[in-house]
Design an enzyme around this catalytic site. Structure first.
Site, PDB file in Angstrom:
ATOM      1  N   HIS A 186      -3.315   7.018   2.710  1.00 16.61           N
ATOM      2  CA  HIS A 186      -3.726   5.744   2.114  1.00 16.61           C
ATOM      3  C   HIS A 186      -5.133   5.416   2.614  1.00 16.61           C
ATOM      4  O   HIS A 186      -5.415   5.526   3.807  1.00 16.61           O
ATOM      5  CB  HIS A 186      -2.735   4.653   2.512  1.00 16.61           C
ATOM      6  CG  HIS A 186      -3.232   3.273   2.230  1.00 16.61           C
ATOM      7  ND1 HIS A 186      -3.778   2.926   1.015  1.00 16.61           N
ATOM      8  CD2 HIS A 186      -3.279   2.159   3.002  1.00 16.61           C
ATOM      9  CE1 HIS A 186      -4.133   1.655   1.065  1.00 16.61           C
ATOM     10  NE2 HIS A 186      -3.856   1.168   2.262  1.00 16.61           N
ATOM     11  N   CYS A 245       0.823  -1.219   0.000  1.00 18.60           N
ATOM     12  CA  CYS A 245       0.000   0.000   0.000  1.00 18.60           C
ATOM     13  C   CYS A 245       0.854   1.265   0.000  1.00 18.60           C
ATOM     14  O   CYS A 245       0.349   2.348  -0.289  1.00 18.60           O
ATOM     15  CB  CYS A 245      -0.936  -0.005   1.198  1.00 18.60           C
ATOM     16  SG  CYS A 245      -1.979  -1.461   1.276  1.00 18.60           S
ATOM     17  N   ASN A 256     -10.374  -0.318  -0.199  1.00 21.24           N
ATOM     18  CA  ASN A 256      -8.923  -0.162  -0.052  1.00 21.24           C
ATOM     19  C   ASN A 256      -8.258  -0.777  -1.285  1.00 21.24           C
ATOM     20  O   ASN A 256      -8.280  -1.993  -1.463  1.00 21.24           O
ATOM     21  CB  ASN A 256      -8.481  -0.871   1.234  1.00 21.24           C
ATOM     22  CG  ASN A 256      -6.971  -0.867   1.437  1.00 21.24           C
ATOM     23  OD1 ASN A 256      -6.201  -0.696   0.500  1.00 21.24           O
ATOM     24  ND2 ASN A 256      -6.550  -1.074   2.671  1.00 21.24           N
TER      25      ASN A 256
HETATM   26  C1  LIG Z   1     -10.502  -5.296   9.867  1.00 19.08           C
HETATM   27  C2  LIG Z   1     -11.107  -4.377  10.914  1.00 19.08           C
HETATM   28  C3  LIG Z   1     -12.157  -3.473  10.274  1.00 19.08           C
HETATM   29  C4  LIG Z   1     -11.770  -5.228  11.973  1.00 19.08           C
HETATM   30  O1  LIG Z   1     -12.323  -4.382  12.965  1.00 19.08           O
HETATM   31  P1  LIG Z   1     -12.032  -4.651  14.480  1.00 19.08           P
HETATM   32  O2  LIG Z   1     -12.788  -3.671  15.221  1.00 19.08           O
HETATM   33  O3  LIG Z   1     -10.543  -4.705  14.670  1.00 19.08           O
HETATM   34  O4  LIG Z   1     -12.670  -6.098  14.630  1.00 19.08           O
HETATM   35  P2  LIG Z   1     -12.190  -7.291  15.569  1.00 19.08           P
HETATM   36  O5  LIG Z   1     -11.368  -8.227  14.758  1.00 19.08           O
HETATM   37  O6  LIG Z   1     -11.621  -6.772  16.846  1.00 19.08           O
HETATM   38  O7  LIG Z   1     -13.584  -7.944  15.875  1.00 19.08           O
HETATM   39  C5  LIG Z   1     -14.595  -7.247  16.629  1.00 19.08           C
HETATM   40  C6  LIG Z   1     -15.880  -8.024  16.554  1.00 19.08           C
HETATM   41  O8  LIG Z   1     -16.398  -7.973  15.206  1.00 19.08           O
HETATM   42  C7  LIG Z   1     -16.538  -9.303  14.697  1.00 19.08           C
HETATM   43  N1  LIG Z   1     -16.156  -9.286  13.288  1.00 19.08           N
HETATM   44  C8  LIG Z   1     -14.935  -9.429  12.738  1.00 19.08           C
HETATM   45  N2  LIG Z   1     -15.002  -9.326  11.408  1.00 19.08           N
HETATM   46  C9  LIG Z   1     -16.298  -9.095  11.114  1.00 19.08           C
HETATM   47  C10 LIG Z   1     -16.982  -8.904   9.914  1.00 19.08           C
HETATM   48  N3  LIG Z   1     -16.367  -8.885   8.712  1.00 19.08           N
HETATM   49  N4  LIG Z   1     -18.327  -8.684   9.984  1.00 19.08           N
HETATM   50  C11 LIG Z   1     -18.987  -8.690  11.156  1.00 19.08           C
HETATM   51  N5  LIG Z   1     -18.372  -8.868  12.345  1.00 19.08           N
HETATM   52  C12 LIG Z   1     -17.035  -9.067  12.309  1.00 19.08           C
HETATM   53  C13 LIG Z   1     -15.617 -10.175  15.518  1.00 19.08           C
HETATM   54  O9  LIG Z   1     -16.066 -11.506  15.568  1.00 19.08           O
HETATM   55  C14 LIG Z   1     -15.715  -9.510  16.877  1.00 19.08           C
HETATM   56  O10 LIG Z   1     -16.901  -9.923  17.516  1.00 19.08           O
HETATM   57  P3  LIG Z   1     -16.974 -10.099  19.122  1.00 19.08           P
HETATM   58  O11 LIG Z   1     -16.736  -8.713  19.682  1.00 19.08           O
HETATM   59  O12 LIG Z   1     -18.360 -10.590  19.346  1.00 19.08           O
HETATM   60  O13 LIG Z   1     -15.889 -11.074  19.460  1.00 19.08           O
HETATM   61  C15 LIG Z   1     -10.040  -3.505  11.580  1.00 19.08           C
HETATM   62  O14 LIG Z   1      -9.171  -4.274  12.381  1.00 19.08           O
HETATM   63  C16 LIG Z   1      -9.217  -2.771  10.585  1.00 19.08           C
HETATM   64  O15 LIG Z   1      -9.711  -2.000   9.797  1.00 19.08           O
HETATM   65  N6  LIG Z   1      -7.878  -2.919  10.627  1.00 19.08           N
HETATM   66  C17 LIG Z   1      -6.999  -2.245   9.750  1.00 19.08           C
HETATM   67  C18 LIG Z   1      -7.134  -2.850   8.454  1.00 19.08           C
HETATM   68  C19 LIG Z   1      -6.514  -2.038   7.411  1.00 19.08           C
HETATM   69  O16 LIG Z   1      -6.781  -0.905   7.282  1.00 19.08           O
HETATM   70  N7  LIG Z   1      -5.680  -2.680   6.645  1.00 19.08           N
HETATM   71  C20 LIG Z   1      -5.070  -2.116   5.545  1.00 19.08           C
HETATM   72  C21 LIG Z   1      -3.789  -1.529   5.927  1.00 19.08           C
HETATM   73  S1  LIG Z   1      -2.924  -1.372   4.484  1.00 19.08           S
END
Ligand SMILES: CC(C)(COP(=O)(O)OP(=O)(O)OC[C@H]1O[C@@H](n2cnc3c(N)ncnc32)[C@H](O)[C@@H]1OP(=O)(O)O)[C@@H](O)C(=O)NCCC(=O)NCCS
Length: 334
Positions: free
Chosen positions: A259, A123, A290
């Site tokens: 980004h 990225c 993204n």
């Molecule tokens: C991917 C992302 C959106 C996930 O969000 P998060 O808040 O970290 O989610 P978590 O993995 O902590 O999960 C939180 C809850 O949502 C749930 N969950 C995870 N993925 C899910 C999805 N796609 N849909 C619905 N629920 C989801 C989990 O099971 C968890 O449930 P619980 O609280 O009952 O256990 C976030 O981590 C993110 O954006 N990270 C950066 C990613 C990014 O930008 N990458 C590119 C960089 S180049």
């Protein structure tokens, strides 16, 4: 005594002269991705900001999308393809190991045999490319450089992976870098953190895939929480350093173009940098998802078309991702 060599002579300053974009025709709303990952439109919007994304069809290849974006950028810059000395392509989803996508793009565009190579910085690739291009123009190895960020992440994302299926998408953006009368690309602040090498990666390497009984395309995996924390906290400091190196204060900034990883990361960075309300912030992720290396030129293109980035505006670019790798610089909008 050995004869002294002649050295290249570049120009004092470089700038971005034109920006172009290509967005896939097929726009995919959240409703089309939620079932396979047991998610909802509301959850995706709340956690990432994404409403729709573009998925390329078979005809929208890495080369085809790049050529379309590049033609726009060259037209805006008023530069003929035959004047392009070098084509730099940032991508992680050109699925042919060799040759590079860049030579095919240079040929298809009608350059006069321009130097051409790909850059793998995930990225962060577009901002790496802008730095290389600026240094080429100032160092004298090229007068006009085409920098392209292009991805077909839909090819390497699992539709059933809850952490990535709703995030990654496709598209291409391009910039023409050339001589400028005044500094229009500021000093880069860039680096890597290989200790976190595994946070975003292709799941298996090709040898493991081939050795498996039922080979499938190796998909991207991401430890979202860790990436989120790293991007939200460490990258704001890098962005502030880039402003400092360019001699620009947050009050003098017109546009912030990070980004397009996640709207919440963008919000956290803007808060941590204490960006004043007048600074216009890129939000292309809402419609485009993204798109990795393509995200910054796509976001710039949208801001310029919408009048949120005007010619002469001062914009802070910061790109970050797998590696982990990052690069930031201040630029003037063409
Ligand atoms: C991917 C992302 C959106 C996930 O969000 P998060 O808040 O970290 O989610 P978590 O993995 O902590 O999960 C939180 C809850 O949502 C749930 N969950 C995870 N993925 C899910 C999805 N796609 N849909 C619905 N629920 C989801 C989990 O099971 C968890 O449930 P619980 O609280 O009952 O256990 C976030 O981590 C993110 O954006 N990270 C950066 C990613 C990014 O930008 N990458 C590119 C960089 S180049």
């Amino acid at each position: 005594m050995s004869a002294p060599l002649q050295a290249d002579q570049g120009t004092s300053y470089a700038g971005i002269l034109g920006i172009g974009a290509y967005r896939p025709a097929r726009v995919v709303p959240n409703s089309e991705v939620v079932e396979a990952i047991d998610s909802s439109d509301e959850w995706i919007q709340q956690r990432s900001g994404i409403k729709t994304r573009g998925f390329a069809d078979d005809s929208e290849t890495i080369v085809a999308m790049s050529v379309a974006a590049s033609r726009d950028a060259l037209a805006q810059a008023g530069v003929d393809p035959r004047q392009v000395d070098c084509v730099v392509v940032a991508t992680v989803s050109h699925l042919l190991q060799t040759p590079s996508a860049a030579t095919a793009i240079a040929h298809e565009l009608g350059t006069d045999g321009a130097a051409a190579f790909d850059v793998s910085a995930a990225c962060a690739g577009f901002c790496h490319g802008i730095t290389l291009a600026s240094d080429m123009v100032r160092g004298g190895s090229a007068r006009y450089v085409l920098v392209i960020g292009v991805e077909r992440l839909s090819d390497i994302t699992s539709r059933t992976d809850r952490g990535t299926a709703f995030i990654f998408a496709d598209g291409a953006g391009a910039a023409v870098v050339g001589p400028s009368d005044v500094p229009a690309i500021g000093p880069v602040v860039w680096g890597s953190d290989g200790e976190q090498y595994d946070l975003i990666r292709q799941r298996e390497d090709w040898r493991d895939v081939i050795a498996s009984d039922a080979p499938v395309m190796p998909h991207l995996t991401m430890q979202g929480n860790e990436v989120f924390r790293w991007a939200s906290f460490s990258m704001a400091k890098v962005a502030l350093q880039a402003l400092d190196r360019a001699g620009v204060s947050v009050d003098q900034l017109d546009c912030f173009v990070p980004h397009q990883a996640n709207n919440r990361i963008t919000d956290a960075m803007a808060r941590s940098m204490k960006l004043p309300p007048h600074v216009r912030i890129a939000r292309d992720i809402v419609d485009a998802g993204n798109t990795s290396a393509a995200s910054i030129p796509l976001a710039l293109d949208r801001m310029m078309r919408d009048g949120d980035a005007r010619s002469g505006d001062v914009a802070l670019l910061i790109a970050f991702g797998a590696g982990l790798s990052y690069a930031a610089q201040v630029v003037t909008i063409p």
